[in-house]
Design an enzyme around this catalytic site. Sequence first.
Site, PDB file in Angstrom:
ATOM      1  N   ILE A 196      11.045  27.699 -16.589  1.00 60.44           N
ATOM      2  CA  ILE A 196      10.738  28.932 -17.317  1.00 60.44           C
ATOM      3  C   ILE A 196      10.060  28.659 -18.651  1.00 60.44           C
ATOM      4  O   ILE A 196       9.715  29.592 -19.377  1.00 60.44           O
ATOM      5  CB  ILE A 196      12.017  29.763 -17.550  1.00 60.44           C
ATOM      6  CG1 ILE A 196      13.072  28.930 -18.279  1.00 60.44           C
ATOM      7  CG2 ILE A 196      12.562  30.283 -16.229  1.00 60.44           C
ATOM      8  CD1 ILE A 196      14.312  29.716 -18.648  1.00 60.44           C
ATOM      9  N   GLY A 197       9.872  27.398 -18.979  1.00 59.89           N
ATOM     10  CA  GLY A 197       9.214  27.058 -20.229  1.00 59.89           C
ATOM     11  C   GLY A 197       8.900  25.578 -20.278  1.00 59.89           C
ATOM     12  O   GLY A 197       9.552  24.763 -19.625  1.00 59.89           O
ATOM     13  N   PHE A 213       9.145  18.675 -25.856  1.00 58.97           N
ATOM     14  CA  PHE A 213      10.454  18.101 -25.545  1.00 58.97           C
ATOM     15  C   PHE A 213      10.622  17.868 -24.053  1.00 58.97           C
ATOM     16  O   PHE A 213      11.404  17.028 -23.619  1.00 58.97           O
ATOM     17  CB  PHE A 213      11.561  19.045 -26.017  1.00 58.97           C
ATOM     18  CG  PHE A 213      11.424  20.443 -25.469  1.00 58.97           C
ATOM     19  CD1 PHE A 213      10.755  21.406 -26.200  1.00 58.97           C
ATOM     20  CD2 PHE A 213      11.922  20.792 -24.228  1.00 58.97           C
ATOM     21  CE1 PHE A 213      10.600  22.683 -25.695  1.00 58.97           C
ATOM     22  CE2 PHE A 213      11.785  22.071 -23.725  1.00 58.97           C
ATOM     23  CZ  PHE A 213      11.112  23.012 -24.466  1.00 58.97           C
ATOM     24  N   VAL A 267      12.079  23.542 -19.560  1.00 58.50           N
ATOM     25  CA  VAL A 267      13.265  24.394 -19.604  1.00 58.50           C
ATOM     26  C   VAL A 267      13.392  25.055 -18.237  1.00 58.50           C
ATOM     27  O   VAL A 267      12.438  25.637 -17.726  1.00 58.50           O
ATOM     28  CB  VAL A 267      13.159  25.463 -20.704  1.00 58.50           C
ATOM     29  CG1 VAL A 267      14.417  26.330 -20.718  1.00 58.50           C
ATOM     30  CG2 VAL A 267      12.959  24.821 -22.069  1.00 58.50           C
ATOM     31  N   ASP A 322      12.346  24.969 -39.022  1.00 55.69           N
ATOM     32  CA  ASP A 322      11.273  25.147 -38.044  1.00 55.69           C
ATOM     33  C   ASP A 322      11.248  26.596 -37.553  1.00 55.69           C
ATOM     34  O   ASP A 322      11.219  26.859 -36.350  1.00 55.69           O
ATOM     35  CB  ASP A 322      11.451  24.187 -36.867  1.00 55.69           C
ATOM     36  CG  ASP A 322      10.161  24.014 -36.053  1.00 55.69           C
ATOM     37  OD1 ASP A 322       9.082  24.362 -36.585  1.00 55.69           O
ATOM     38  OD2 ASP A 322      10.237  23.545 -34.916  1.00 55.69           O
TER      39      ASP A 322
END
Length: 838
Positions: free
Chosen positions: A521-522, A526, A529, A642
């Site tokens: 979904i993302g 990093f 997700v 951030d």
Amino acid sequence: MGHHYVPMATVQPSRIQYSQCVVLLVFLLQFSSLQLPSLGYDIQDKYFINCGSDTSVRESGKVYAGESALKTNFDSSYTASNQSAVSSPLYQTARIFGKESWYKFNTEPNGTYLVRLHFFPFPPPSNLSSATFNVSVPGFWLLQNFNATNATNNNSALVKEFYIQITSPGLRITFRPLPSSFAFVNAIELFLLPLHLIVDQVARFTYGISTPKLSTYNGLYSRVLETKHRLNVGGQTTNDSLLRKWIPDDTYLAYPENAHNSSPYNDIKYRAKVDSDGPNANLFTAPTDVYGTAKVTKNMSTNASDVEYKLSNITWSLPVEKNTDHFLRLHFCDFFSLQTDLTVFNLSIYDAHVMAVNEDGSVPSVLPTPYYYDFVVHSDDSGFMRVGVTPSASGYIHFAFLNGLEIMRVIESSTSVPPDPVDSNSKHKLLVVLGSVVGGLVLVVVVVALGFLWHLKLSKEKPFENSNWLPVLVTAGGSSHNRLTDLTSQGSPLPNINLGLRIPLIELQSATKNFHASQIIGKGSFGNVYKGVLRNGMIVAVKRSQPGSGDSGQGLLEFQTEIMVLSKIHHKHLVSLIGYCDERFEMILVYEYMEKGTLRDHLYNTTFPSLSGEQRIAICVGAAKGLHYLHKGAVGGIIHRDVKSTNILLDENHVAKVSDFGISRTGPLEHQSHVSTTVKGTLGYLDPEYLRRRKLTEKSDVYSFGIVLLEVLCARPVIDSSLPREQRNLAEWGLLCKNKGILEGIIDPSIKDQIDQNSLRKFSETVEKCLQEDGTDRPTMGDVLWDLEYALLLQRGVHGSSYSSVSTSLQLSNVRRLPSFSTPSEVDDSSKVLNPAA
């Protein structure tokens, strides 16, 4: 400054017989033909491979042979043909791998090789754009979680280029598909490079300290370099004799009005030998097309009292990977100056002074001879590397120039790369080794038996229909390896991690269908997700870091920080941490699932329905509540560091929740005004005062949140290089428009007619206060929250249409600002009169 630090060897003469001389001469001639490119270096044609075909094709003057002549392991692989029309014959076929497969190349040891991998994702029916895979050579990941979809955007191939020092008589390139996916490649190039094109020892430039410094960096040969940028500064696209592509630099200029292209100069004097070690360039370092063109600063003032030239610097801003070492090579050729008036100018990296170019005496004695400088630089958190040249105030000539620029990512070796299987011709050696370690095998059997029992126990806890798991590396210590335990065992200071939140890896594999691509979904730097469903039925978001992201320590630190922060705080407008997993070299965080995604997803370049004006203000109110709680409600105070629209998530009711606390910091104590720390954050949202002084305060979050407010109002990126210069930076453009009274002209057209003018006035005033240059002039997050709630009431028409009457009514005693909370419990919204977001 010396460019390289390679000692020179001397040879002492000795007496030898005539026959020995003849033998020695023959040997030297044979050796030089292999090892000394200065005696006639030429690119070998042996390893230009047309993958997926046994037919040879010609491209760019080179013959790409069919792959049948190579030693390969192509179990569960097949070929595909491109059904669409493409200009290059290389991209008519591809080799597709259903499981781990490799190519084996015979190479000369102790040489630097260039490896190019070509990827052109065919359209359906092959649909190569859906492939996700890793590529490795012994000890190194060349590509991880790689997907070539960006190549389809401009209908051109994606070419990945690497410099590899090979110390063995062979190289194996292995393609490893991710679970439920496959790998592919269209063409491979591999050939030996000239000596000293890249050297082992260069200068390291360190910035971000009070006095930036140059030191020695050893060991480039023990790393792999991946080409990220190769720019023909001031020139056009060109190819060199090593088939490397140089592209124009214009799109990377930060201040294009400060520079102009020089007239081409063709009489370049290569005086360095091919096998010489810099700084003088040779014909393989860069071509005449590069050294014969340049970007030059405008306003070349010769008046020492005129300071205009000081502002006429040229800066390039190039996207790079965050927090990673990069090899930087800068090419110069001074065909502007007389020999007696050599141009001296300043070089900067990340706006920090590096050196005065041409002042160190290393420039060649006869002009125009090309030369270069090499550095290793660690990139910051911005995702960009800034390189600049500025005219010097000393001397008689006031201008600066650059001819070429190369940036390469430094890839460190990784123990997570599976070793190559032993070749059949080496099996007799393996038998000898096995005979000498019989005693050790007994221990291995015991470990395997225990591992089997452990796996059997887990399997009984949760049976799976799909046993095709991701490859998980296991150390000799057993499969329960975890990073946080390792860190503690090494004696490093580690706060108390909430072990009660740990979730077994096997459960997360089940929850995400073994991290299947359909569950993504993302995506971000990093990793991916995934949407998942735990055994108790809870829907969660599972953020899984990329393999090897914790090797440098920075990824592990952010992983640890996220757990520490979110396990101690709880608030309606902060994303909740459900748990984490640190087994088997994994770093996985599990959050509550936010159905509507990020705030950024709903603002621009999106298929989501547009948010109304009232929804946008209410979302800002919710995010402000979360940030205010971080600053004042959490024990010790926490600075997010951030704040941006992608870190504000929305649930199914569009309730905003702040996320991503990996780089957050505990706020200053009562007797401190700030926290001194390395600058971290995202370009476009960074507080300029924090960026300049390296002093972090709560007001840094306030500035970043002000950028978010402006982003919400205008529905455009905070940095957009495609716009005219004065409009590229949203903060600068927004404040300029507000000061000119034309702010309404840049508001998102979809909400322009919805916003109450009084609400807009209050909202824009809040933005302006947040974006003050001096942090002490900015409001606290509590003040920002109060103002936004005020703007929301105005938008809802609670107090009528008179701006002044509303202002007066809100000053009455029945309206008070949010209190400061001293315990890490969730704010009770019922504690105040104003509650527009409830």
